[in-house]
Design an enzyme around this catalytic site. Structure first.
Site, short mmCIF file in Angstrom:
data_model
loop_
_atom_site.label_atom_id
_atom_site.label_comp_id
_atom_site.label_asym_id
_atom_site.label_seq_id
_atom_site.Cartn_x
_atom_site.Cartn_y
_atom_site.Cartn_z
N SER A 29 39.13 52.31 43.77
CA SER A 29 39.80 52.42 42.47
C SER A 29 41.13 53.16 42.65
CB SER A 29 38.88 53.11 41.47
OG SER A 29 39.35 52.95 40.16
N ASP A 43 35.44 42.48 38.34
CA ASP A 43 36.13 43.74 38.05
C ASP A 43 37.36 43.41 37.21
OD1 ASP A 43 37.34 46.17 37.91
OD2 ASP A 43 37.54 46.47 40.06
N HIS A 63 33.39 46.65 39.08
CA HIS A 63 34.12 47.73 39.74
C HIS A 63 33.22 48.48 40.73
CE1 HIS A 63 37.84 49.95 39.90
NE2 HIS A 63 37.29 51.09 39.57
#
Length: 633
Positions: A492, A578, A610
């Site tokens: 991320s 995601d 994610h």
């Protein structure tokens, strides 16, 4: 019901005897503990244990009851017999629940009923997809009905194109009964389309069952209002962030008493995770990040008196306090983790300041292992600040040897890096594979004051990058660190950090791994679903040419602008569902690496979001992660 020691059940499925360090296979056989609450008589804690099955590619759950003063767990089949159902009204006559309701026309067949086999979605605004699902015009709504009769429920948001519980992660904690049972309070962001995508302004609404009218209890506050609950004396309490569009704003505890709202944590330099009232209604206990851990705090409630509000930290140590479950005499029941141990249920004696571990779901397993050692280290940053850095050392660590070392870049970007236990980015497992892990509490993390936490906003490629390099450079001075074998890994915002550091590292690192990372800030702004996030963190849109802060994000702080400096192997991992950091980010990065002639690999999980949640996919993830390190480090 039959009594069992939960660890026995877990161990029957393990071939852990004889193993002496953590492995990916063993990690995904551990039981995952979720507390459900105290029993009606408050003498027992009720909890769920979820155990993944790699072979079946799914998880199985069992429920247990455990005395709050310690003892063996007893398996139960039905938690309704022992738990108070908070969804039942105080007088027991009504039940509150939630269901998804079709409100908006989105699908082709909604507009063209005669073309019911069409496969098309039509949108007039943003919020057309969120987290990992597409918006099909359905919304979560809160209902209530007679608890003892088969009657139709009443939708208290009838016809409203808004969600309560909130998507994607809200549950029945998003709605509660008033103490007198005459109203239902619920959390909702009453915005739609593009307005929804650019705002964090949730409010707490109250629906009156007699008048069928709804009022806004938090009107005027522009940020998140969440987690409503009533004190034992009937005072509405909730968590509040002030600023619209800022998802990581300081989270405060607000109490409304006789029409006056009091911020109990306004003058405390921290942010609250979750809270629970004391039984007498005189104190609020809460969990918050502090110095690389999460600890238990308390704050007194003065009412309308002139007694000063004081926040006190109650616990301290290299562990995380997570869930607050309930009280039993002088004991508060919580869950606790550390980097070597998944969550278990503990009691903490508020008078004696002593801990007692109650559940032992994975204790026997851990007792067969040699575990890693975690050390706190404080590093001076380039701007003269003191930064906490966690250093995780391999089992049977020998300071006379040299070890390959990984810089771990945390996501968020404003997520705490504490003594939590991950089933993917597991530091204990990385250490067991022979790597030292360096995990800095760099700029942007809570637990070191609000100023430190906020400094990363609009400065993604600034001071925080110096913090990363300060951490790895400082630890690399140790004789046991092999400076010729340094890796950089993260997901991320941590993936963004990996991409960015790959362009500025000046040959510090030998290899990189980025999972669902932001590669191109401009295309990220154009495809991510929560627009408020990039509006805040990036400083604005890429077309705002007179906005110097935003333009710096899309040029200087854009990893895509540094690809010409990439010179080391890179592994790129991406989830197909995601929508927070969409697939194009990894595609652009992988294509750039390939066209640059760099050793690179794309690992794509079409059905993951994610995160990586399916057991077999998780095993592949671990396999590819360590295979890449074996190949390149």
């Amino acid at each position: 019901m039959k009594k069992v020691v939960v660890t026995t059940l877990i161990m029957m499925s393990l071939n852990a005897i004889g193993q002496n360090v953590m492995s990916p296979e063993l990690l995904w056989k551990l039981g995952r503990v979720t507390p459900l609450g105290l029993s009606k008589d408050e003498k027992n804690v009720v909890f769920k244990v979820t155990t993944p099955s790699v072979e079946e590619n799914k998880s199985h759950s069992k429920f247990y009851i455990l005395p709050v003063n310690g003892g063996n767990a007893t398996e139960i089949k039905d938690t309704k017999e022992v738990l108070t159902d908070k969804n039942i009204s105080p007088d027991g006559t009504l039940l509150v629940y939630n269901e998804e309701v079709k409100i908006d026309k989105v699908l082709g067949k909604d507009f063209y009923p005669n073309l019911d086999k069409s496969d098309v979605q039509i949108y007039d605004g943003l919020d057309y997809r969120h987290w990992d699902t597409w918006n099909e015009g359905k919304f979560n709504h809160v209902f209530y009905k007679n608890n003892n009769k088969e009657t139709a429920g009443i939708d208290i948001l009838k016809g409203e194109a808004f969600d309560s519980p909130q998507k994607p992660f809200g549950g029945d904690e998003d709605y509660i009964w008033s103490p007198n049972g005459k109203s239902i309070l619920y959390v909702c962001k009453k915005k739609a389309g593009t307005a929804y995508a650019i705002s964090t302004n949730t409010d707490i609404y109250e629906y009156n069952l007699e008048t069928q009218k709804t009022s806004n209890r938090t009107e005027g506050n522009l940020g998140y209002d969440t987690a409503p609950q009533f004190s034992p004396t009937g005072n509405l309490t909730w968590l509040q962030m002030k600023r619209d569009g800022y998802e990581a704003d300081k989270n405060d505890i607000i109490v409304e008493f006789k029409g006056i709202k009091t911020n109990l944590t306004a003058n405390w330099d921290g942010t609250v995770d979750n809270f629970m009232w004391s039984k007498d209604g005189k104190k609020v206990f809460f969990v918050a990040p502090v110095d690389g851990t999460k600890q238990l705090f308390e704050v007194n409630f003065p009412g309308l008196t002139k007694i000063a509000i004081q926040v006190r930290q109650l616990t301290n140590g290299d562990f995380d306090v997570s869930d607050l479950v309930g009280f039993s005499g002088d004991e508060i029941i919580v869950t606790r983790t550390d980097m070597n141990h998944a969550a278990e249920i503990f009691s903490y004696n508020l008078k004696k300041k002593t801990w007692k571990q109650l559940s032992n779901v994975n204790t026997e397993t851990y007792n067969t292992l040699t575990l890693s050692k975690t050390e706190k280290r404080y590093v001076t940053t380039t701007d003269g600040k003191k930064m906490l850095v966690w250093v995780i050392l391999p089992p049977n660590f020998d300071a006379t040897k040299k070890y390959p070392t990984l810089l771990f870049c945390q996501g968020g970007p404003q997520s705490a890096l504490t003594q939590s236990y991950s089933f993917r980015w597991n530091f204990s497992l990385m250490a067991a594979k022979g790597y030292i892990v360096v995990a800095p509490n760099r700029r942007g993390m809570p637990g070191h004051g609000v100023e430190w936490n906020e400094q990363i906003s609009k400065d993604w490629g600034g001071q925080v990058m110096d913090d990363y390099l300060s951490a790895i450079d400082d630890v690399s001075k140790e004789s046991y660190v092999d400076k010729s074998r340094l890796g950089c890994v993260g997901a991320s915002y941590g993936g963004y950090s990996v991409f960015y550091l790959a362009g500025i590292h000046k040959n510090r690192f030998k290899t990189f791994i980025a999972h669902d990372g932001v590669f191109n800030t401009q295309s990220m702004f154009g495809t991510t679903e929560e627009v408020f996030f990039n509006n805040w963190d990036f400083g604005g849109a890429y077309w705002e040419k007179d906005n110097a802060v935003a333009q710096k994000t899309y040029t200087t702080f854009n990893p895509a602008s540094l690809v010409q400096n990439w010179n080391k192997p890179i592994l790129i991992v991406q989830g197909g569902k995601d929508f927070r950091v969409p697939i194009g980010q990894s595609q652009e990065a992988f294509q750039a690496a390939q066209l640059r002639g760099l050793k690179s690999r794309l690992v794509y999980f079409p059905e993951e979001n994610h995160w990586v949640l399916k057991p077999q996919n998780a095993q592949v993830w671990q396999g590819e992660f360590f295979k890449w390190l074996n190949e390149t480090l």
